[in-house]
Design a protein around this motif. Sequence first.
Motif, short mmCIF file in Angstrom:
data_model
loop_
_atom_site.label_atom_id
_atom_site.label_comp_id
_atom_site.label_asym_id
_atom_site.label_seq_id
_atom_site.Cartn_x
_atom_site.Cartn_y
_atom_site.Cartn_z
N PHE A 47 0.77 -1.24 0.13
CA PHE A 47 -0.10 -0.07 -0.04
C PHE A 47 0.85 1.14 0.03
N GLY A 48 2.12 1.18 0.85
CA GLY A 48 2.80 2.23 0.67
C GLY A 48 3.44 2.74 -0.83
N ASP A 49 3.80 1.41 -1.42
CA ASP A 49 4.35 1.79 -2.80
C ASP A 49 3.26 2.34 -3.90
N TYR A 50 1.97 1.92 -3.43
CA TYR A 50 0.83 2.37 -4.02
C TYR A 50 0.75 3.94 -3.94
N MET A 51 0.82 4.35 -2.81
CA MET A 51 0.65 5.69 -2.42
C MET A 51 1.91 6.39 -2.74
N ASP A 52 3.10 5.68 -2.85
CA ASP A 52 4.16 6.55 -3.14
C ASP A 52 4.24 6.84 -4.67
N ALA A 57 3.11 11.07 -8.87
CA ALA A 57 2.06 11.45 -10.00
C ALA A 57 1.80 12.99 -9.54
N ALA A 58 1.34 13.34 -8.36
CA ALA A 58 0.86 14.52 -7.96
C ALA A 58 1.98 15.34 -8.05
N GLU A 59 3.14 15.06 -7.70
CA GLU A 59 4.30 15.99 -7.80
C GLU A 59 4.50 16.89 -9.25
N ILE A 60 4.21 15.66 -10.11
CA ILE A 60 4.23 15.97 -11.53
C ILE A 60 3.20 17.06 -12.14
N LEU A 61 2.10 16.46 -11.53
CA LEU A 61 0.74 17.57 -11.84
C LEU A 61 1.05 18.68 -11.30
N GLU A 62 1.50 18.84 -9.97
CA GLU A 62 1.56 20.01 -9.28
C GLU A 62 2.71 21.08 -10.05
N TRP A 90 -8.26 11.23 -11.10
CA TRP A 90 -7.26 10.45 -10.59
C TRP A 90 -7.61 10.81 -9.24
N PRO A 91 -8.46 10.32 -8.51
CA PRO A 91 -9.06 10.73 -7.18
C PRO A 91 -8.03 10.53 -6.04
N VAL A 92 -7.55 9.43 -6.29
CA VAL A 92 -6.39 9.17 -4.99
C VAL A 92 -5.34 10.07 -5.17
N THR A 93 -4.87 10.07 -6.38
CA THR A 93 -3.61 11.11 -6.68
C THR A 93 -3.95 12.61 -6.24
N ALA A 94 -5.41 12.97 -6.41
CA ALA A 94 -5.89 14.33 -5.93
C ALA A 94 -5.51 14.42 -4.53
N THR A 95 -5.62 13.27 -3.73
CA THR A 95 -5.42 13.55 -2.17
C THR A 95 -3.89 14.10 -1.96
#
Length: 98
Positions: A47-52, A57-62, A90-95
């Motif tokens: 799960f940690g790998d998944y959230m990493d 992705a969030a960093e690139i989008l930011e 990408w709802p999880v990435t948005a978090t």
Amino acid sequence: MFGSRFKSIVASQLDLFARENQLLLKRIADSLDEYNRAERDEAEELFGDYMDAHAVAAEILEEMRDHYARTLEDPDEYVEVFNRGVQKRWPVTATELD
């Protein structure tokens, strides 16, 4: 409609992100599959790998969002439309967005 002047720009930016980051998006999907199939003792790490992967992705989008926002006199509306667009796709990435 609120944000309509940025809708097409944001849609294009998110399409570009999806094209340029296909491997990352596949990694996210694969990580979720691995987590869902994992035994209990492996699940937390997976799960940690998944959230990493979502954090990457969030960093690139930011970076994409903030780069364009710096060109605007008042970027608040654009940032809101961008964040909502990420939330829808990408709802999880948005978090993970700042």
